[in-house]
Scaffold this motif. Structure first.
Motif, PDB file in Angstrom:
ATOM      1  N   ASP A   3       0.825  -1.202   0.000  1.00 14.15           N
ATOM      2  CA  ASP A   3       0.000   0.000   0.000  1.00 14.15           C
ATOM      3  C   ASP A   3       0.860   1.253   0.000  1.00 14.15           C
ATOM      4  OD1 ASP A   3      -2.292  -1.479  -0.046  1.00 14.15           O
ATOM      5  OD2 ASP A   3      -2.628  -1.372   2.121  1.00 14.15           O
ATOM      6  N   ASP A   7       1.149   4.643  -2.782  1.00 17.16           N
ATOM      7  CA  ASP A   7       0.740   5.940  -2.257  1.00 17.16           C
ATOM      8  C   ASP A   7       1.586   7.058  -2.866  1.00 17.16           C
ATOM      9  OD1 ASP A   7      -0.472   7.925  -0.801  1.00 17.16           O
ATOM     10  OD2 ASP A   7       0.491   7.404   1.079  1.00 17.16           O
ATOM     11  N   HIS A  15      -0.364   7.653  -8.339  1.00 22.00           N
ATOM     12  CA  HIS A  15      -1.508   7.502  -9.238  1.00 22.00           C
ATOM     13  C   HIS A  15      -1.300   8.142 -10.619  1.00 22.00           C
ATOM     14  CE1 HIS A  15      -5.588   6.568 -10.294  1.00 22.00           C
ATOM     15  NE2 HIS A  15      -5.874   7.836 -10.512  1.00 22.00           N
ATOM     16  N   GLU A  66      -5.863   0.943  -7.241  1.00 21.29           N
ATOM     17  CA  GLU A  66      -5.352   0.979  -5.863  1.00 21.29           C
ATOM     18  C   GLU A  66      -4.592   2.268  -5.567  1.00 21.29           C
ATOM     19  OE1 GLU A  66      -6.098  -1.110  -3.340  1.00 21.29           O
ATOM     20  OE2 GLU A  66      -7.474  -1.948  -4.823  1.00 21.29           O
ATOM     21  N   SER A  67      -3.788   2.730  -6.512  1.00 24.64           N
ATOM     22  CA  SER A  67      -3.075   3.997  -6.290  1.00 24.64           C
ATOM     23  C   SER A  67      -4.061   5.152  -6.240  1.00 24.64           C
ATOM     24  CB  SER A  67      -2.014   4.222  -7.368  1.00 24.64           C
ATOM     25  OG  SER A  67      -2.601   4.389  -8.643  1.00 24.64           O
ATOM     26  N   GLU A  69      -7.100   4.898  -5.001  1.00 26.22           N
ATOM     27  CA  GLU A  69      -7.693   4.832  -3.663  1.00 26.22           C
ATOM     28  C   GLU A  69      -6.762   5.472  -2.629  1.00 26.22           C
ATOM     29  OE1 GLU A  69     -10.736   3.995  -2.555  1.00 26.22           O
ATOM     30  OE2 GLU A  69     -11.263   3.798  -4.668  1.00 26.22           O
ATOM     31  N   ALA A  70      -5.460   5.247  -2.777  1.00 32.62           N
ATOM     32  CA  ALA A  70      -4.501   5.870  -1.861  1.00 32.62           C
ATOM     33  C   ALA A  70      -4.531   7.393  -2.012  1.00 32.62           C
ATOM     34  CB  ALA A  70      -3.093   5.336  -2.126  1.00 32.62           C
ATOM     35  N   GLU A  73      -7.595   9.218  -0.410  1.00 33.65           N
ATOM     36  CA  GLU A  73      -7.526   9.499   1.025  1.00 33.65           C
ATOM     37  C   GLU A  73      -6.813  10.815   1.318  1.00 33.65           C
ATOM     38  OE1 GLU A  73      -5.902   6.104   3.030  1.00 33.65           O
ATOM     39  OE2 GLU A  73      -7.350   4.755   2.091  1.00 33.65           O
ATOM     40  N   ARG A  74      -6.080  11.349   0.346  1.00 34.91           N
ATOM     41  CA  ARG A  74      -5.315  12.582   0.531  1.00 34.91           C
ATOM     42  C   ARG A  74      -6.020  13.819  -0.013  1.00 34.91           C
ATOM     43  NH1 ARG A  74       0.096  12.282   1.421  1.00 34.91           N
ATOM     44  NH2 ARG A  74       0.981  10.221   1.631  1.00 34.91           N
TER      45      ARG A  74
END
Length: 173
Positions: A3, A7, A15, A66-67, A69-70, A73-74
């Protein structure tokens, strides 16, 4: 640990890096699969290329997701970010279908080249079914990728204040 890799890298979000690779590989795979389905000479020349590109896309899409989703969160959650995320959920099944078509094309190519079957003796319906499957999977994949990219760009540029200036400039006398 995985994870954390999805990020940031050197303090920058992963991402955009993964997405740019995905934005190149996914449509390229779709186009190559269609050409291989429609043009037997290209299919014989390309051999594993359509499947390799489709499998690369199949790996990149979950990494982009997945990137994303990371990154999500920011950033501030907006309707545009939510739309982008929802659209992204629909790409993996389309790319998986593209990979299946690419695998069948590779099998068919080796069956033709291997001498067991000639192109002339292959039933016409097989070529038609493969062409329709390739076109369907490719069109679905490309349309979804464009929708995802557009929604992502809209989310980024609305946050950055990057709306284009109105036509005609500021002094419209």
């Amino acid at each position: 640990m995985f994870d954390a890799l999805l990020d940031t890298i050197f303090g920058l979000p992963v991402h955009p890096l993964v997405v740019h690779a995905t934005a190149v590989v996914v449509p390229t795979a779709a186009l190559v699969v269609v050409v291989a389905a429609l043009w037997p000479r290209f299919r014989r020349w390309a051999k594993f290329l359509p499947l390799i590109l489709a499998l690369a896309a199949l790996v990149l899409v979950p990494l982009a997701r997945e990137s994303g989703e990371a990154l999500r969160e920011r950033v501030t959650e907006t309707a545009l970010v939510e739309t982008h995320s929802e659209l992204a959920d629909g790409l993996l099944p389309r790319v998986a279908a593209l990979a299946v078509v690419a695998a069948v094309l590779l099998w068919w190519n080796y069956r033709e080249v291997g001498g067991r079957t000639s192109v002339a003796r292959t039933p016409k319906w097989v070529a038609i079914v493969l062409a329709v499957a390739a076109l369907g999977a490719a069109m679905g994949t490309i349309v979804q990728a464009v929708r995802i990219g557009h929604s992502g760009a809209a989310a980024v540029w609305s946050e950055a204040g990057g709306a284009p200036a109105p036509a005609g400039g500021e002094d419209d006398d």
